[in-house]
Design an enzyme around this catalytic site. Sequence first.
Site, short mmCIF file in Angstrom:
data_model
loop_
_atom_site.label_atom_id
_atom_site.label_comp_id
_atom_site.label_asym_id
_atom_site.label_seq_id
_atom_site.Cartn_x
_atom_site.Cartn_y
_atom_site.Cartn_z
N ARG A 15 -20.01 -15.45 17.04
CA ARG A 15 -20.41 -15.97 18.52
C ARG A 15 -19.66 -15.32 19.65
O ARG A 15 -18.87 -14.81 19.51
CB ARG A 15 -20.07 -17.58 18.25
CG ARG A 15 -21.09 -18.32 17.49
CD ARG A 15 -20.75 -19.82 17.40
NE ARG A 15 -19.43 -20.01 16.55
CZ ARG A 15 -18.60 -21.12 16.33
NH1 ARG A 15 -19.22 -22.35 16.70
NH2 ARG A 15 -17.75 -21.20 15.57
N LYS A 75 -14.13 -19.74 19.50
CA LYS A 75 -12.90 -20.21 18.59
C LYS A 75 -11.48 -20.31 19.24
O LYS A 75 -11.44 -19.57 20.39
CB LYS A 75 -12.94 -19.46 17.33
CG LYS A 75 -13.95 -19.43 16.49
CD LYS A 75 -14.13 -21.19 16.32
CE LYS A 75 -13.16 -21.70 15.45
NZ LYS A 75 -13.47 -23.35 14.86
N TYR A 94 -13.00 -23.82 22.20
CA TYR A 94 -12.57 -24.93 21.13
C TYR A 94 -11.01 -24.67 20.82
O TYR A 94 -10.61 -23.36 20.66
CB TYR A 94 -13.35 -24.70 19.96
CG TYR A 94 -14.88 -25.24 20.16
CD1 TYR A 94 -14.95 -26.52 20.44
CD2 TYR A 94 -15.97 -24.36 20.03
CE1 TYR A 94 -16.24 -27.01 20.56
CE2 TYR A 94 -17.07 -24.84 20.11
CZ TYR A 94 -17.36 -26.17 20.27
OH TYR A 94 -18.59 -26.60 20.43
N HIS A 96 -8.88 -27.33 19.00
CA HIS A 96 -8.80 -28.01 17.67
C HIS A 96 -7.02 -27.89 17.48
O HIS A 96 -6.42 -27.55 16.31
CB HIS A 96 -9.51 -27.51 16.64
CG HIS A 96 -10.79 -27.77 16.59
ND1 HIS A 96 -11.44 -28.83 16.76
CD2 HIS A 96 -11.89 -26.75 16.78
CE1 HIS A 96 -12.75 -28.84 16.82
NE2 HIS A 96 -13.16 -27.49 17.03
N GLU A 118 -13.62 -29.34 22.72
CA GLU A 118 -14.05 -30.60 21.94
C GLU A 118 -13.60 -31.85 22.40
O GLU A 118 -13.67 -33.15 21.89
CB GLU A 118 -13.40 -30.41 20.59
CG GLU A 118 -11.80 -30.44 20.44
CD GLU A 118 -11.22 -29.13 20.77
OE1 GLU A 118 -9.92 -28.80 20.40
OE2 GLU A 118 -11.87 -28.26 21.13
N ASP A 270 -11.98 -28.47 10.67
CA ASP A 270 -11.40 -27.96 12.02
C ASP A 270 -10.28 -29.02 12.77
O ASP A 270 -9.36 -28.68 13.18
CB ASP A 270 -12.65 -27.97 13.11
CG ASP A 270 -13.02 -26.87 13.19
OD1 ASP A 270 -12.73 -25.84 12.89
OD2 ASP A 270 -14.29 -26.68 13.64
#
Length: 374
Positions: A15, A75, A94, A96, A118, A270
């Site tokens: 991605r 990511k 993101y 996490h 998120e 995740d």
Amino acid sequence: MIIGVPKEIKIHEYRIGMTPASVRELTARGHTVLVETDAGKAIGFTDAHYLAAGAEIIRSAAEIFAAAEMIVKVKEPQEIERSLLRPGQILFTYLHLAPDLAQTQDLLRSGAICIAYETVTDDKGGLPLLAPMSEVAGRMAIHAGATALERSHGGAGVLLSGVPGVAPAKVVILGGGVVGSNAARMAIGMRADVTVLDRSTETLRRLDNEFRGAAKLIYSTTESIEHAVLEADLVIGAVLLPGAAAPKLISAAMVKKMKNGSVIVDVAIDQGGCAETSHATTHSNPTYIVDDVVHYCVANMPGAVARTSTQALNNATLPFIIKLAKMGYADALSSDKHLRNGLNVFRGQLTCAEVGVAHALPTVTAESVLVISA
């Protein structure tokens, strides 16, 4: 603003933070977008596409991190990327952080302003930047689970749908949110025997109205989870506590009692996973077996369908990217409480309470640091 889009370097992550269409929206507004060469090539977005959208193509990630005021990724930044962040730089991706102490510490040391997709919220109490990838992951979970159930992959050799005269597989989904409801739709469509467990009676009613008897809807307790999991051929872990570590709903003792050849697809990995026996895997080596139970715990599931995922993610992130570029982080965060909820790290201070609890670290409120910085 100068916006940097580096190539993702996590294993089998294809991605990209911005599509050419998104870049065009930013450059048309007078912003500069730096894209690392071949960053989108694997999913059909070439350097020529980005150049046509007004981007500048840069040879290395290091050059992008050095020049950009805001970094837009998909990511969480890997260790080498975290070393390139600088004080006052915006990171929008993101994160996490709850299961990742090393990343949390590195981001605190960087002095950057780190906004996590998120934990950005909306007026309906949802997580609009997590939802697109949750939709993808929920749908993929059934495909992944069906494959893992094949004997050649370590499973019991059970066909999800069954055939006339043979019962379908029992699919148990823990959590009826975006991941769980999408997984249920796929499993129902494949004619599996589907059970969804959730603690929200409102969620159960909503799914009951949608599925009209095609799935069993059970209130989630320790007893009901154990009963369902021990009967299951495939368990989908779809639980979420925004920003926090996932609750361990499936104990190691429970796994030992599960059917031989049954499968756990832990989409919650995740955030640390909802099974005690779960640990993160990659697309190159997605499964492992504990007590004859196959575990699929790929931490970036949507990366396998990277073109679809990138487009879906950009549809959600683009308005926030435009707002940050136009207003700067201080005004954008101050004026938008939902974007402000995405702020996890601010110039060396942790601003997400759930991450603080997970790592026993002190936190401050986003509101307090924004007042201090004004």
